[in-house]
Design a protein around this motif. Structure first.
Motif, PDB file in Angstrom:
ATOM      1  N   ALA A   1      94.851 -84.319 153.290  1.00  0.00           N
ATOM      2  CA  ALA A   1      95.611 -83.078 153.192  1.00  0.00           C
ATOM      3  C   ALA A   1      96.642 -82.992 154.304  1.00  0.00           C
ATOM      4  CB  ALA A   1      94.660 -81.879 153.282  1.00  0.00           C
ATOM      5  N   ASN A   2      97.834 -82.545 153.953  1.00  0.00           N
ATOM      6  CA  ASN A   2      98.872 -82.285 154.940  1.00  0.00           C
ATOM      7  C   ASN A   2      98.643 -80.871 155.461  1.00  0.00           C
ATOM      8  OD1 ASN A   2     101.395 -81.350 156.108  1.00  0.00           O
ATOM      9  ND2 ASN A   2     102.324 -83.210 155.265  1.00  0.00           N
ATOM     10  N   ALA A   3      98.121 -80.768 156.679  1.00  0.00           N
ATOM     11  CA  ALA A   3      97.673 -79.479 157.199  1.00  0.00           C
ATOM     12  C   ALA A   3      98.799 -78.456 157.300  1.00  0.00           C
ATOM     13  CB  ALA A   3      97.017 -79.681 158.571  1.00  0.00           C
ATOM     14  N   LEU A   4      99.921 -78.846 157.897  1.00  0.00           N
ATOM     15  CA  LEU A   4     101.009 -77.888 158.084  1.00  0.00           C
ATOM     16  C   LEU A   4     101.608 -77.437 156.756  1.00  0.00           C
ATOM     17  CD1 LEU A   4     102.983 -79.252 161.181  1.00  0.00           C
ATOM     18  CD2 LEU A   4     101.727 -77.101 161.007  1.00  0.00           C
ATOM     19  N   ALA A   5     101.868 -78.398 155.871  1.00  0.00           N
ATOM     20  CA  ALA A   5     102.433 -78.052 154.564  1.00  0.00           C
ATOM     21  C   ALA A   5     101.462 -77.172 153.778  1.00  0.00           C
ATOM     22  CB  ALA A   5     102.757 -79.319 153.778  1.00  0.00           C
ATOM     23  N   GLY A   6     100.175 -77.514 153.838  1.00  0.00           N
ATOM     24  CA  GLY A   6      99.169 -76.723 153.143  1.00  0.00           C
ATOM     25  C   GLY A   6      99.075 -75.309 153.683  1.00  0.00           C
ATOM     26  N   LEU A   7      99.203 -75.165 155.010  1.00  0.00           N
ATOM     27  CA  LEU A   7      99.124 -73.841 155.619  1.00  0.00           C
ATOM     28  C   LEU A   7     100.310 -72.974 155.192  1.00  0.00           C
ATOM     29  CD1 LEU A   7      97.793 -71.861 157.569  1.00  0.00           C
ATOM     30  CD2 LEU A   7      99.136 -72.874 159.409  1.00  0.00           C
ATOM     31  N   ILE A   8     101.517 -73.538 155.259  1.00  0.00           N
ATOM     32  CA  ILE A   8     102.699 -72.778 154.852  1.00  0.00           C
ATOM     33  C   ILE A   8     102.604 -72.380 153.378  1.00  0.00           C
ATOM     34  CG2 ILE A   8     105.192 -72.889 154.523  1.00  0.00           C
ATOM     35  CD1 ILE A   8     104.342 -72.595 157.412  1.00  0.00           C
ATOM     36  N   LEU A   9     102.088 -73.290 152.552  1.00  0.00           N
ATOM     37  CA  LEU A   9     101.907 -72.986 151.135  1.00  0.00           C
ATOM     38  C   LEU A   9     100.910 -71.841 150.953  1.00  0.00           C
ATOM     39  CD1 LEU A   9     102.444 -73.644 148.167  1.00  0.00           C
ATOM     40  CD2 LEU A   9     100.622 -75.370 148.298  1.00  0.00           C
ATOM     41  N   ALA A  10      99.803 -71.887 151.712  1.00  0.00           N
ATOM     42  CA  ALA A  10      98.795 -70.823 151.617  1.00  0.00           C
ATOM     43  C   ALA A  10      99.374 -69.478 152.042  1.00  0.00           C
ATOM     44  CB  ALA A  10      97.589 -71.179 152.494  1.00  0.00           C
ATOM     45  N   VAL A  11     100.151 -69.494 153.123  1.00  0.00           N
ATOM     46  CA  VAL A  11     100.787 -68.254 153.591  1.00  0.00           C
ATOM     47  C   VAL A  11     101.726 -67.695 152.524  1.00  0.00           C
ATOM     48  CG1 VAL A  11     102.454 -67.318 155.238  1.00  0.00           C
ATOM     49  CG2 VAL A  11     100.586 -68.764 156.048  1.00  0.00           C
ATOM     50  N   ASN A  12     102.507 -68.569 151.884  1.00  0.00           N
ATOM     51  CA  ASN A  12     103.429 -68.120 150.841  1.00  0.00           C
ATOM     52  C   ASN A  12     102.688 -67.547 149.641  1.00  0.00           C
ATOM     53  OD1 ASN A  12     105.546 -68.891 152.420  1.00  0.00           O
ATOM     54  ND2 ASN A  12     106.325 -70.470 151.047  1.00  0.00           N
ATOM     55  N   VAL A  13     101.585 -68.186 149.274  1.00  0.00           N
ATOM     56  CA  VAL A  13     100.795 -67.689 148.136  1.00  0.00           C
ATOM     57  C   VAL A  13     100.223 -66.318 148.442  1.00  0.00           C
ATOM     58  CG1 VAL A  13      98.711 -68.070 146.779  1.00  0.00           C
ATOM     59  CG2 VAL A  13     100.260 -69.977 147.223  1.00  0.00           C
ATOM     60  N   VAL A  14      99.675 -66.174 149.656  1.00  0.00           N
ATOM     61  CA  VAL A  14      99.140 -64.869 150.064  1.00  0.00           C
ATOM     62  C   VAL A  14     100.243 -63.818 150.051  1.00  0.00           C
ATOM     63  CG1 VAL A  14      98.158 -63.568 151.990  1.00  0.00           C
ATOM     64  CG2 VAL A  14      97.232 -65.803 151.413  1.00  0.00           C
ATOM     65  N   SER A  15     101.411 -64.182 150.567  1.00  0.00           N
ATOM     66  CA  SER A  15     102.533 -63.246 150.590  1.00  0.00           C
ATOM     67  C   SER A  15     102.973 -62.870 149.178  1.00  0.00           C
ATOM     68  CB  SER A  15     103.710 -63.852 151.358  1.00  0.00           C
ATOM     69  OG  SER A  15     103.357 -64.110 152.707  1.00  0.00           O
ATOM     70  N   LEU A  16     102.956 -63.857 148.267  1.00  0.00           N
ATOM     71  CA  LEU A  16     103.309 -63.575 146.872  1.00  0.00           C
ATOM     72  C   LEU A  16     102.336 -62.577 146.247  1.00  0.00           C
ATOM     73  CD1 LEU A  16     104.262 -67.144 145.598  1.00  0.00           C
ATOM     74  CD2 LEU A  16     105.774 -65.141 145.623  1.00  0.00           C
ATOM     75  N   LEU A  17     101.052 -62.777 146.495  1.00  0.00           N
ATOM     76  CA  LEU A  17     100.042 -61.869 145.950  1.00  0.00           C
ATOM     77  C   LEU A  17     100.183 -60.476 146.540  1.00  0.00           C
ATOM     78  CD1 LEU A  17      96.915 -64.236 145.976  1.00  0.00           C
ATOM     79  CD2 LEU A  17      98.312 -63.564 144.010  1.00  0.00           C
ATOM     80  N   LEU A  18     100.457 -60.419 147.849  1.00  0.00           N
ATOM     81  CA  LEU A  18     100.569 -59.122 148.511  1.00  0.00           C
ATOM     82  C   LEU A  18     101.852 -58.393 148.140  1.00  0.00           C
ATOM     83  CD1 LEU A  18      99.272 -60.010 152.094  1.00  0.00           C
ATOM     84  CD2 LEU A  18      98.086 -58.707 150.323  1.00  0.00           C
ATOM     85  N   SER A  19     102.840 -59.139 147.628  1.00  0.00           N
ATOM     86  CA  SER A  19     104.101 -58.496 147.259  1.00  0.00           C
ATOM     87  C   SER A  19     103.919 -57.526 146.092  1.00  0.00           C
ATOM     88  CB  SER A  19     105.150 -59.556 146.895  1.00  0.00           C
ATOM     89  OG  SER A  19     104.792 -60.229 145.705  1.00  0.00           O
ATOM     90  N   PHE A  20     102.790 -57.638 145.372  1.00  0.00           N
ATOM     91  CA  PHE A  20     102.525 -56.726 144.266  1.00  0.00           C
ATOM     92  C   PHE A  20     101.967 -55.388 144.758  1.00  0.00           C
ATOM     93  CE2 PHE A  20     102.235 -60.898 142.136  1.00  0.00           C
ATOM     94  CZ  PHE A  20     103.150 -60.686 141.119  1.00  0.00           C
ATOM     95  N   LEU A  21     101.523 -55.374 146.033  1.00  0.00           N
ATOM     96  CA  LEU A  21     100.968 -54.137 146.579  1.00  0.00           C
ATOM     97  C   LEU A  21     102.100 -53.202 146.983  1.00  0.00           C
ATOM     98  CD1 LEU A  21      98.137 -55.585 148.862  1.00  0.00           C
ATOM     99  CD2 LEU A  21      97.930 -54.688 146.540  1.00  0.00           C
ATOM    100  N   SER A  22     101.993 -51.976 146.600  1.00  0.00           N
ATOM    101  CA  SER A  22     103.008 -50.999 146.963  1.00  0.00           C
ATOM    102  C   SER A  22     102.408 -49.600 146.909  1.00  0.00           C
ATOM    103  CB  SER A  22     104.213 -51.089 146.016  1.00  0.00           C
ATOM    104  OG  SER A  22     103.805 -50.816 144.682  1.00  0.00           O
ATOM    105  N   GLY A  23     103.151 -48.654 147.415  1.00  0.00           N
ATOM    106  CA  GLY A  23     102.693 -47.266 147.329  1.00  0.00           C
ATOM    107  C   GLY A  23     102.194 -46.726 148.655  1.00  0.00           C
ATOM    108  N   ASP A  24     100.980 -47.097 149.052  1.00  0.00           N
ATOM    109  CA  ASP A  24     100.391 -46.583 150.281  1.00  0.00           C
ATOM    110  C   ASP A  24     101.077 -47.212 151.492  1.00  0.00           C
ATOM    111  OD1 ASP A  24      98.874 -45.737 152.363  1.00  0.00           O
ATOM    112  OD2 ASP A  24      96.953 -46.445 151.564  1.00  0.00           O
TER     113      ASP A  24
END
Length: 245
Positions: free
Chosen positions: A75-98
């Motif tokens: 596993a490429n640790a740095l690339a995997g970490l950045i990918l994980a951060v982006n995925v989390v950010s994508l999921l959190l982008s659906f949160l709104s309101g509060d």
């Protein structure tokens, strides 16, 4: 004549085996700088939405992660970490309101990075090493070779060196998790208007403090070990040349 031959042979061998300064910085450039730069380029220059910019900027780390798994069988640790951060950010982008939830979700990125770093230590591949190494070897061939000997366990100080390497990543992992906890607690206990600016101050403070602590506990001693190993190896090489002559 013997002295010149040995010196030239050592120099040639060192040149072919020692990575350049660009080689040392390549993991940071390709796995971190490129995706982050792409995100801001897509979002600010091309006017894409946050979701679209995150999605497109994930292409490089995703490709790097898959390539490492398929071709290099690791596993490429740095690339995997950045990918994980982006995925989390994508999921959190659906949160709104509060508004408090919106403030707290920023801590999810810190926690993702922190957990990723700690997992890399547990797997025996401390992730923060890629970011620290270029600043310790500074593109110096002798120091690069000394680093390789210390990291491979072939040097007398290898055990201490590897322990410091793990400590460096652990400090950063714990600090980012602590920042996440503080951000979430603050989001639900501090007035929203205050937390809007305080969140950035907290991040800057954590980063500055972590630089100091990780430097004192690990990076500083590691740099000294690299320097000492390089000098000892050079002295031994000179002694061998003298004997051979």
């Amino acid at each position: 004549m013997t002295t010149n031959t040995v010196s030239q042979g050592q120099s040639s061998n060192q040149t072919t085996q020692t990575p350049s300064a660009l080689d040392n910085f390549r993991p940071l450039i390709v796995d971190v700088a490129v995706p982050l730069g792409a995100y801001y380029l897509f979002k600010d220059a091309f006017g894409m939405s946050t979701f679209a910019a995150l999605a497109w900027s994930s292409v490089v780390p995703a490709a790097r992660t898959v390539w490492s798994l398929v071709k290099e069988r690791r596993a490429n640790a740095l690339a995997g970490l950045i990918l994980a951060v982006n995925v989390v950010s994508l999921l959190l982008s659906f949160l709104s309101g509060d508004p408090r939830l919106m403030l707290a979700k920023d801590g999810a990125v810190s926690s993702t990075v922190g957990i990723g770093i700690l997992v890399s230590v547990a797997l025996g591949r401390p992730m923060m090493t890629a970011g620290m190494k270029p600043f310790l070897v500074k593109g110096n061939p002798a120091k690069e070779a000394a680093w390789q000997r210390l990291a491979s366990g072939r040097a007398a100080a290898s055990a201490d060196f590897l322990r410091k390497e793990r400590v460096f990543s652990v400090v950063w992992g714990v600090a980012l998790l602590a920042e996440c906890v503080a951000r979430v607690v603050g989001a639900y206990t501090i007035p929203v208007d205050t937390m809007v600016w305080l969140g950035g101050v907290m991040m800057i403070g954590v980063m500055a403090l972590t630089f100091v602590i990780s430097g004192g506990l690990a990076a500083g001693p590691m740099e000294e070990m690299v320097r000492a190993e390089a000098e000892a190896h050079e002295a031994a090489a000179r002694a061998e040349v003298t004997v051979a002559a």
